[in-house]
Design a protein around this motif. Structure first.
Motif, PDB file in Angstrom:
ATOM      1  N   THR A  63       0.845  -1.203   0.000  1.00 42.22           N
ATOM      2  CA  THR A  63       0.000   0.000   0.000  1.00 42.22           C
ATOM      3  C   THR A  63       0.875   1.246   0.000  1.00 42.22           C
ATOM      4  OG1 THR A  63      -1.683  -1.162   1.301  1.00 42.22           O
ATOM      5  CG2 THR A  63      -1.853   1.242   1.173  1.00 42.22           C
ATOM      6  N   TYR A  64       0.541   2.171  -0.900  1.00 41.62           N
ATOM      7  CA  TYR A  64       1.214   3.479  -0.941  1.00 41.62           C
ATOM      8  C   TYR A  64       0.308   4.498  -0.264  1.00 41.62           C
ATOM      9  CZ  TYR A  64       2.892   7.944  -2.694  1.00 41.62           C
ATOM     10  OH  TYR A  64       3.330   9.237  -2.779  1.00 41.62           O
ATOM     11  N   PHE A  65       0.892   5.372   0.529  1.00 40.89           N
ATOM     12  CA  PHE A  65       0.097   6.319   1.297  1.00 40.89           C
ATOM     13  C   PHE A  65       0.285   7.759   0.829  1.00 40.89           C
ATOM     14  CE2 PHE A  65      -0.045   2.638   3.933  1.00 40.89           C
ATOM     15  CZ  PHE A  65      -1.233   2.738   4.664  1.00 40.89           C
ATOM     16  N   HIS A  66      -0.846   8.447   0.635  1.00 37.17           N
ATOM     17  CA  HIS A  66      -0.843   9.887   0.409  1.00 37.17           C
ATOM     18  C   HIS A  66      -0.892  10.556   1.777  1.00 37.17           C
ATOM     19  CE1 HIS A  66      -1.495   9.353  -3.850  1.00 37.17           C
ATOM     20  NE2 HIS A  66      -2.590   8.638  -3.624  1.00 37.17           N
ATOM     21  N   TYR A  67       0.015  11.491   2.008  1.00 39.32           N
ATOM     22  CA  TYR A  67       0.082  12.147   3.314  1.00 39.32           C
ATOM     23  C   TYR A  67      -0.707  13.447   3.327  1.00 39.32           C
ATOM     24  CZ  TYR A  67       3.506   8.927   5.239  1.00 39.32           C
ATOM     25  OH  TYR A  67       4.121   7.805   5.732  1.00 39.32           O
ATOM     26  N   LEU A  68      -1.366  13.692   4.446  1.00 42.47           N
ATOM     27  CA  LEU A  68      -2.097  14.928   4.679  1.00 42.47           C
ATOM     28  C   LEU A  68      -1.439  15.656   5.844  1.00 42.47           C
ATOM     29  CD1 LEU A  68      -5.711  13.435   4.566  1.00 42.47           C
ATOM     30  CD2 LEU A  68      -4.442  14.443   2.666  1.00 42.47           C
ATOM     31  N   SER A  96       0.171  13.542   8.848  1.00 41.19           N
ATOM     32  CA  SER A  96       1.452  13.843   9.475  1.00 41.19           C
ATOM     33  C   SER A  96       1.235  14.866  10.580  1.00 41.19           C
ATOM     34  CB  SER A  96       2.423  14.401   8.424  1.00 41.19           C
ATOM     35  OG  SER A  96       3.663  14.717   9.010  1.00 41.19           O
ATOM     36  N   TYR A  97       1.550  14.481  11.822  1.00 41.18           N
ATOM     37  CA  TYR A  97       1.322  15.346  12.982  1.00 41.18           C
ATOM     38  C   TYR A  97       2.621  16.002  13.437  1.00 41.18           C
ATOM     39  CZ  TYR A  97      -2.981  12.593  13.370  1.00 41.18           C
ATOM     40  OH  TYR A  97      -4.174  11.970  13.115  1.00 41.18           O
ATOM     41  N   CYS A  98       2.565  17.300  13.695  1.00 40.50           N
ATOM     42  CA  CYS A  98       3.752  17.986  14.190  1.00 40.50           C
ATOM     43  C   CYS A  98       3.923  17.782  15.690  1.00 40.50           C
ATOM     44  CB  CYS A  98       3.665  19.482  13.871  1.00 40.50           C
ATOM     45  SG  CYS A  98       2.215  20.281  14.587  1.00 40.50           S
TER      46      CYS A  98
END
Length: 262
Positions: A63-68, A96-98
């Motif tokens: 699975t390839y993931f698109h990051y938000l 993606s969480y900072c």
């Protein structure tokens, strides 16, 4: 995976702000009890996700993931998904969480990306993305592209580089729009006065939809609003602009101009 996404969202809402995130290299003894608890929680999630990824990889499920989130966003995800399907690679999304240490979040996605790179090469995804981006433009030839969506080539004639665009048109504008004798110039502590214009530059070089906005800090200069508005419209219409390109393909684009007065 759906349950995991819900957990991620809840954790995201409970964390205060990006500015309070713990540096990845902070010693464990310096962590507050709350930070230590959060990290242990995410470490547990990461281990579980990694095991699940390893299990799926053994079953040949990739699975390839698109990051938000605070990451680069791509316009060509739809095209990318089709290209990935040719290799029997599924598609997912991740946030993606900072506020969460990078090495403890999206561990399933990270493990999957490692496996994809291992099987197809580290340049595989980038090469597919380039193809997908070009396909996106080809599928949207009538779209009006934002300035930043286009290739970094100048749209102003005779510029030698992309950087020239941001200064040459300003200098040339004042060659035809002279300052009136009683124009009141900016004093040292004054804010800048400016005139800006947006317009659509079509693939054939035609210009339409000119929109002008002007602001004078010195109110007395507003008597020249009509003069400068007329001049910038003349400047735009008389210039032989170079149509924009996106992925090397000529496209319609929006062009913003901003000129500051002395």
């Amino acid at each position: 995976m759906k349950q995991m996404k819900i957990i991620y969202f809840v954790i995201f809402l409970t964390l205060i702000s990006c500015g309070k995130s713990t540096p990845q290299n902070q010693a464990k003894k310096n962590q507050t009890p709350k930070e230590d608890t959060i990290n242990k929680y995410w470490d547990s999630i990461c281990k579980t996700e990694t095991k699940n990824a390893e299990k799926d990889i053994k079953q040949n499920k990739l699975t390839y993931f698109h990051y938000l989130g605070m990451v680069v966003q791509y316009r060509s995800n739809k095209e990318m998904n089709k290209l990935l399907s040719n290799y029997n690679i599924g598609v997912g999304s991740a946030v993606s969480y900072c506020t969460v240490p990078g090495e403890l979040q999206n561990c399933y996605a990270y493990k999957m990306r490692q496996e994809i790179d291992k099987r197809y090469g580290k340049k595989f995804i980038d090469s597919l993305r380039t193809i997908a981006e070009k396909q996106y433009v080809e599928n949207n030839l009538n779209k009006i592209y934002a300035f930043e969506e286009c290739d970094t080539i100048s749209r102003y004639p005779n510029d030698k580089s992309y950087k020239d665009f941001f200064k040459n048109y300003k200098n040339d504008f004042f060659k035809i729009a002279k300052y009136p004798e009683d124009f009141e110039f900016r004093k040292e502590k004054d804010k800048y006065s400016w005139i800006s214009a947006d317009f659509i530059l079509h693939k054939n070089g035609k210009v339409t939809d000119i929109d002008v906005e002007l602001r004078f800090q010195n109110k007395k200069n507003y008597k020249y609003s009509a003069y400068y508005t007329k001049k910038i419209k003349e400047f735009i219409l008389e210039t032989k602009w170079i149509p924009a390109k996106s992925m090397g393909i000529t496209v319609n684009s929006k062009v913003p101009l901003t000129i500051h007065f002395k």
